[in-house]
Design a protein around this motif. Structure first.
Motif, PDB file in Angstrom:
ATOM      1  N   CYS A 179      20.875  71.015 -46.086  1.00  0.00           N
ATOM      2  CA  CYS A 179      22.327  71.038 -45.836  1.00  0.00           C
ATOM      3  C   CYS A 179      23.077  71.482 -47.092  1.00  0.00           C
ATOM      4  N   LEU A 180      23.579  72.697 -47.066  1.00  0.00           N
ATOM      5  CA  LEU A 180      24.244  73.273 -48.228  1.00  0.00           C
ATOM      6  C   LEU A 180      25.732  72.939 -48.293  1.00  0.00           C
ATOM      7  N   LEU A 181      26.368  72.736 -47.134  1.00  0.00           N
ATOM      8  CA  LEU A 181      27.816  72.549 -47.081  1.00  0.00           C
ATOM      9  C   LEU A 181      28.237  71.132 -46.717  1.00  0.00           C
ATOM     10  N   LEU A 182      27.286  70.231 -46.532  1.00  0.00           N
ATOM     11  CA  LEU A 182      27.612  68.875 -46.072  1.00  0.00           C
ATOM     12  C   LEU A 182      28.496  68.165 -47.097  1.00  0.00           C
ATOM     13  N   ASN A 183      29.654  67.662 -46.639  1.00  0.00           N
ATOM     14  CA  ASN A 183      30.550  66.929 -47.533  1.00  0.00           C
ATOM     15  C   ASN A 183      30.885  65.527 -47.034  1.00  0.00           C
ATOM     16  N   ASP A 184      30.496  65.194 -45.789  1.00  0.00           N
ATOM     17  CA  ASP A 184      30.804  63.871 -45.222  1.00  0.00           C
ATOM     18  C   ASP A 184      29.554  63.356 -44.510  1.00  0.00           C
ATOM     19  N   LEU A 185      28.968  62.269 -45.030  1.00  0.00           N
ATOM     20  CA  LEU A 185      27.735  61.704 -44.471  1.00  0.00           C
ATOM     21  C   LEU A 185      27.904  60.207 -44.274  1.00  0.00           C
ATOM     22  N   ASP A 186      27.619  59.742 -43.045  1.00  0.00           N
ATOM     23  CA  ASP A 186      27.704  58.322 -42.715  1.00  0.00           C
ATOM     24  C   ASP A 186      26.354  57.859 -42.173  1.00  0.00           C
ATOM     25  N   VAL A 187      25.679  57.002 -42.940  1.00  0.00           N
ATOM     26  CA  VAL A 187      24.386  56.437 -42.512  1.00  0.00           C
ATOM     27  C   VAL A 187      24.475  54.917 -42.469  1.00  0.00           C
ATOM     28  N   SER A 188      25.617  54.405 -42.077  1.00  0.00           N
ATOM     29  CA  SER A 188      25.810  52.961 -41.967  1.00  0.00           C
ATOM     30  C   SER A 188      24.869  52.374 -40.916  1.00  0.00           C
ATOM     31  N   LYS A 189      24.389  51.155 -41.192  1.00  0.00           N
ATOM     32  CA  LYS A 189      23.496  50.423 -40.286  1.00  0.00           C
ATOM     33  C   LYS A 189      22.186  51.165 -40.036  1.00  0.00           C
ATOM     34  N   CYS A 190      21.813  52.052 -40.929  1.00  0.00           N
ATOM     35  CA  CYS A 190      20.529  52.754 -40.814  1.00  0.00           C
ATOM     36  C   CYS A 190      19.508  52.110 -41.770  1.00  0.00           C
ATOM     37  N   ALA A 191      18.230  52.498 -41.587  1.00  0.00           N
ATOM     38  CA  ALA A 191      17.155  51.928 -42.414  1.00  0.00           C
ATOM     39  C   ALA A 191      17.009  52.714 -43.713  1.00  0.00           C
ATOM     40  N   ILE A 192      18.097  52.817 -44.461  1.00  0.00           N
ATOM     41  CA  ILE A 192      18.121  53.581 -45.709  1.00  0.00           C
ATOM     42  C   ILE A 192      17.794  52.648 -46.876  1.00  0.00           C
ATOM     43  N   THR A 193      17.050  53.166 -47.847  1.00  0.00           N
ATOM     44  CA  THR A 193      16.696  52.382 -49.031  1.00  0.00           C
ATOM     45  C   THR A 193      17.145  53.108 -50.298  1.00  0.00           C
ATOM     46  N   ASP A 194      16.799  52.503 -51.427  1.00  0.00           N
ATOM     47  CA  ASP A 194      17.137  53.105 -52.718  1.00  0.00           C
ATOM     48  C   ASP A 194      16.501  54.481 -52.894  1.00  0.00           C
ATOM     49  N   ALA A 195      15.313  54.650 -52.341  1.00  0.00           N
ATOM     50  CA  ALA A 195      14.617  55.931 -52.472  1.00  0.00           C
ATOM     51  C   ALA A 195      15.401  57.055 -51.801  1.00  0.00           C
ATOM     52  N   GLY A 196      15.981  56.781 -50.651  1.00  0.00           N
ATOM     53  CA  GLY A 196      16.780  57.801 -49.966  1.00  0.00           C
ATOM     54  C   GLY A 196      18.022  58.182 -50.736  1.00  0.00           C
ATOM     55  N   VAL A 197      18.697  57.183 -51.322  1.00  0.00           N
ATOM     56  CA  VAL A 197      19.882  57.467 -52.130  1.00  0.00           C
ATOM     57  C   VAL A 197      19.507  58.305 -53.345  1.00  0.00           C
ATOM     58  N   ALA A 198      18.356  58.015 -53.940  1.00  0.00           N
ATOM     59  CA  ALA A 198      17.893  58.791 -55.093  1.00  0.00           C
ATOM     60  C   ALA A 198      17.633  60.242 -54.715  1.00  0.00           C
ATOM     61  N   VAL A 199      17.101  60.470 -53.517  1.00  0.00           N
ATOM     62  CA  VAL A 199      16.857  61.837 -53.047  1.00  0.00           C
ATOM     63  C   VAL A 199      18.170  62.592 -52.907  1.00  0.00           C
ATOM     64  N   LEU A 200      19.180  61.934 -52.352  1.00  0.00           N
ATOM     65  CA  LEU A 200      20.484  62.583 -52.215  1.00  0.00           C
ATOM     66  C   LEU A 200      21.066  62.964 -53.574  1.00  0.00           C
ATOM     67  N   SER A 201      20.944  62.064 -54.528  1.00  0.00           N
ATOM     68  CA  SER A 201      21.538  62.326 -55.837  1.00  0.00           C
ATOM     69  C   SER A 201      20.826  63.442 -56.595  1.00  0.00           C
ATOM     70  N   SER A 202      19.570  63.685 -56.250  1.00  0.00           N
ATOM     71  CA  SER A 202      18.807  64.718 -56.953  1.00  0.00           C
ATOM     72  C   SER A 202      18.958  66.100 -56.330  1.00  0.00           C
ATOM     73  N   ALA A 203      19.598  66.205 -55.179  1.00  0.00           N
ATOM     74  CA  ALA A 203      19.785  67.500 -54.509  1.00  0.00           C
ATOM     75  C   ALA A 203      20.867  68.296 -55.239  1.00  0.00           C
ATOM     76  N   ARG A 204      20.485  69.411 -55.796  1.00  0.00           N
ATOM     77  CA  ARG A 204      21.424  70.185 -56.613  1.00  0.00           C
ATOM     78  C   ARG A 204      22.518  70.844 -55.783  1.00  0.00           C
ATOM     79  N   GLN A 205      22.144  71.337 -54.589  1.00  0.00           N
ATOM     80  CA  GLN A 205      23.125  72.088 -53.817  1.00  0.00           C
ATOM     81  C   GLN A 205      24.075  71.182 -53.025  1.00  0.00           C
ATOM     82  N   LEU A 206      23.786  69.873 -52.948  1.00  0.00           N
ATOM     83  CA  LEU A 206      24.591  68.956 -52.149  1.00  0.00           C
ATOM     84  C   LEU A 206      25.831  68.513 -52.929  1.00  0.00           C
ATOM     85  N   THR A 207      26.990  68.642 -52.322  1.00  0.00           N
ATOM     86  CA  THR A 207      28.256  68.229 -52.957  1.00  0.00           C
ATOM     87  C   THR A 207      29.009  67.293 -52.013  1.00  0.00           C
ATOM     88  N   LEU A 208      28.469  66.102 -51.816  1.00  0.00           N
ATOM     89  CA  LEU A 208      29.096  65.133 -50.919  1.00  0.00           C
ATOM     90  C   LEU A 208      30.446  64.680 -51.470  1.00  0.00           C
TER      91      LEU A 208
END
Length: 646
Positions: free
Chosen positions: A561-590
């Motif tokens: 996702c190159l243009l994604l600026n609004d992401l809602d994953v509330s009440k999902c099975a997300i962990t610290d590892a997933g947040v770390a993946v998002l932060s490491s994505a260079r092209q993502l500008t949430l």
């Protein structure tokens, strides 16, 4: 005597002024004559209380100006030079405030005295400038609850006149002890001739007298909004009609004393009326509504809600409503099928672009078809709780309404999947938006759609809380609507990956906004496909409540996702590892990220969230119990440009 005259008396000087506070009383004591000399700065050798005692009783002393009657004070205050000085005088006491606020503009004395060195032209221009400032009407004031009192209204009336003039006033609720009355509204009428908008909500203490004063003093009034005003009657509307010919907007709601007579007066005297809204007024009937609609040639927006009108009023709308652009009809229980049918066939609603009909028994298959034929420029159609409209009526309407761009159906439970398919096939090139809300009649049925014409114009599809819609329905919509860009499938818990996949695969334009909140049965597989197929166009993704979504979905989002600026994953099975993946994505500008109720996100995500915060403007961490208060405080301190909910 020489000793007394030459005595300096420095040790006896009294610097606090006259020993008697009242100058009038001082005059009684000091009779200045040829044989008597008195120095007022000397301390009195005699007790003041002994001198002013009358009849053995000490009288209360008041400032001399306060003993004057109100008539004299009024004459003094109206000669105060400018608006700012009058505002200062009003701050002296409540008495002065109420007197100042009772002055009309015509009662304020204007001096003709020319200042030395100035020309008559200078004085005239100064007068023009002051009038311009006071009549501009650029200020807005809103009083709610306990703040709504007569004293505050009087202060507003006096204070705003020298600061641009009051243009808009809103009173919502009232103080239970010292509430707004006719006196407060009269103060506004006297001091705010520039008032253009007045809103009165839940003000039972205001009656006809206050609103009549507004009509006398505020001739520039353009908008009047009255709601839950049980003491206001036709008398007020008649006064408004006579005094405010520039009225363009009139909203009346829950006013049991307002009826046909008041509306007829508005119809006769307010030719500029453009917007009218009448709700829950039991005395309003056909005579009042028909008078408004037949007389107001500029009427473009009409809302009639819970009124005792009949087919006659709708016939008048259909015949005389040539300027109506927006029409809302709600809860008209006395209007039959014939009324809506005549409104359509009268051929008078040529400019109508938006039509909303809610809880009206007269809306049937025949009447909705007639409205589709008569309203040739109709762009938006909203049908809510119209249980007598079936598939046949919807299809007939879709064939007649050739200009329709937006269709919304809410709780129309007689419409099934056949009606939706037929409507989409009939609109073909005009319909851009379709919304289905709580339509229980739509259920999964296997239908062959290959022979039907696709609706290439549809861009927005919203389906909310329609429990019967499942995989088959979505697959069918995907085939019929290949140009979808915005998809909102909130609350479709029966949909699985297999049903959503055909819709994703058939979307040729590329999805921009996708809302899958409450779709419990979706998994990481469908999110991965969504990211792969539409990652280059996707800007908003809502997976709130999709409990089977894990970090794997975030990996796919970060990679595609190159243009994604609004992401809602509330009440999902997300962990610290997933947040770390998002932060490491260079092209993502949430810009907006919601992790609400994600118990797997802990304090360890603080560095990742800080890194994401370089572009974030909104972060939701509500009910993330594994994130401590100290971590939240650090995030608030570091991400000062980001609004954080925690």
């Amino acid at each position: 005597m020489p000793t007394l005259v030459n005595y300096s008396g420095y040790d006896e000087l009294y610097t606090g002024g006259s020993f008697c506070a009242n100058p009038i009383e001082l005059g009684r004591l000091c009779n200045i004559g040829s044989s008597v000399y008195y120095t007022p700065n000397k301390r009195a050798r005699t007790s003041a209380s002994d001198i002013i005692e009358v009849g053995g009783r000490e009288q209360d002393q008041k400032p001399a100006i306060d003993v004057l009657p109100d008539e004299c004070l009024f004459e003094i205050l109206r000669r105060v030079g400018s608006g700012k000085e009058r505002s200062s005088c009003a701050c002296v006491s409540k008495q002065w405030l109420m007197l100042t606020s009772s002055m009309c503009k015509a009662e304020i004395y204007k001096s003709d005295k020319v200042v030395e060195g100035s020309t008559s032209c200078d004085v005239e221009m100064a007068s023009v400038d002051e009038d311009h400032v006071e009549d501009d009407g650029c200020l807005t004031r809103c009083l709610e609850g306990k703040k709504a009192t007569d004293v505050r209204l009087a202060a507003i009336a006096v204070g705003t006149s020298a600061r641009g003039g009051l243009g808009k006033l809103s009173i919502r609720g009232t103080n239970s002890v010292r509430g707004v009355t006719d006196a407060g509204l009269s103060a506004v009428a006297h001091g705010c001739p520039s008032l253009r908008s007045l809103s009165l909500w839940n003000v039972s203490s205001i009656g006809d007298q206050g609103l009549s004063e507004i009509a006398k003093g505020c001739h520039m009034l353009e908008k009047l909004d009255i709601c839950q005003a049980s003491s206001i009657s036709n008398k007020s509307l008649i006064a408004i009609a006579k005094g405010c010919p520039n009225l363009t907007t009139l909203n009346i709601e829950s006013c049991p004393k307002i009826g046909n007579e008041g509306l007829q007066a508005i119809a006769r005297s307010c030719p500029k009326l453009q917007c009218i809204s009448i709700k829950d007024c039991p005395l309003v009937g056909d005579h009042g509504v028909s008078s408004l609609l037949s007389s107001a040639n500029n009427l473009s927006r009409v809302k009639l809600h819970d009124l005792n009108i009949t087919d006659f009023s709708l016939a008048v709308i259909g015949h005389y409503g040539k300027a109506i652009v927006n029409l809302v009809l709600c809860g008209l229980q006395n209007v039959s099928e014939r009324g809506f049918w005549v409104m359509g066939v009268a051929q008078g609603l040529h400019k109508l672009m938006s039509l909303t009909v809610t809880s009206c028994r007269g809306v049937t298959d025949a009447s909705i078809e007639a409205m589709g034929k008569g309203c040739i420029n109709l762009k938006q159609m909203f049908l809510r709780r119209c249980c007598f409209v079936s598939d046949n009526g919807l299809v007939a309407f879709s064939k007649a309404a050739r200009s329709l761009e937006s269709l919304q159906l809410e709780e129309c439970n007689s419409i099934t999947q056949f009606g939706i398919i037929g409507a989409l096939s009939s609109f073909k090139t005009t319909l851009k938006s379709l919304t289905l809300l709580r339509c229980k009649g739509i259920k999964d049925i296997d239908v062959e759609v290959s022979m039907l014409s696709p609706c290439d114009s549809l861009r927005h599809l919203s389906i909310h809380n329609c429990p019967g819609i499942g995989n088959s329905s979505l697959a069918m919509v995907g085939k019929l609507c290949p140009q979808l860009q915005h998809v909102d499938l909130t609350g479709l818990y029966g949909v699985t990956d297999a049903g959503l996949l055909p819709l994703l695969e058939n979307s040729e334009a590329g999805l921009v906004k996708v809302n899958l909140a409450g779709c419990w049965n979706l998994t990481d597989n469908i999110v991965s496909e969504l990211a792969r197929l539409h990652g280059r166009t996707l800007e908003m993704l809502n997976l709130d409540g999709c409990r089977k979504i894990t970090d794997a979905s975030l990996v796919a989002i970060a990679d595609n996702c190159l243009l994604l600026n609004d992401l809602d994953v509330s009440k999902c099975a997300i962990t610290d590892a997933g947040v770390a993946v998002l932060s490491s994505a260079r092209q993502l500008t949430l810009q907006v990220l919601s992790l609400s109720n994600c118990s797997g996100v802990t304090n360890k995500s603080a560095p990742s969230l800080t890194k994401l915060g370089q572009t974030l403007v909104g972060l939701n961490l509500q009910n993330c119990n594994s994130i401590g208060c100290i971590t939240v405080e650090l995030l608030v301190e570091n991400l000062w440009r980001c609004d954080i909910l925690a």
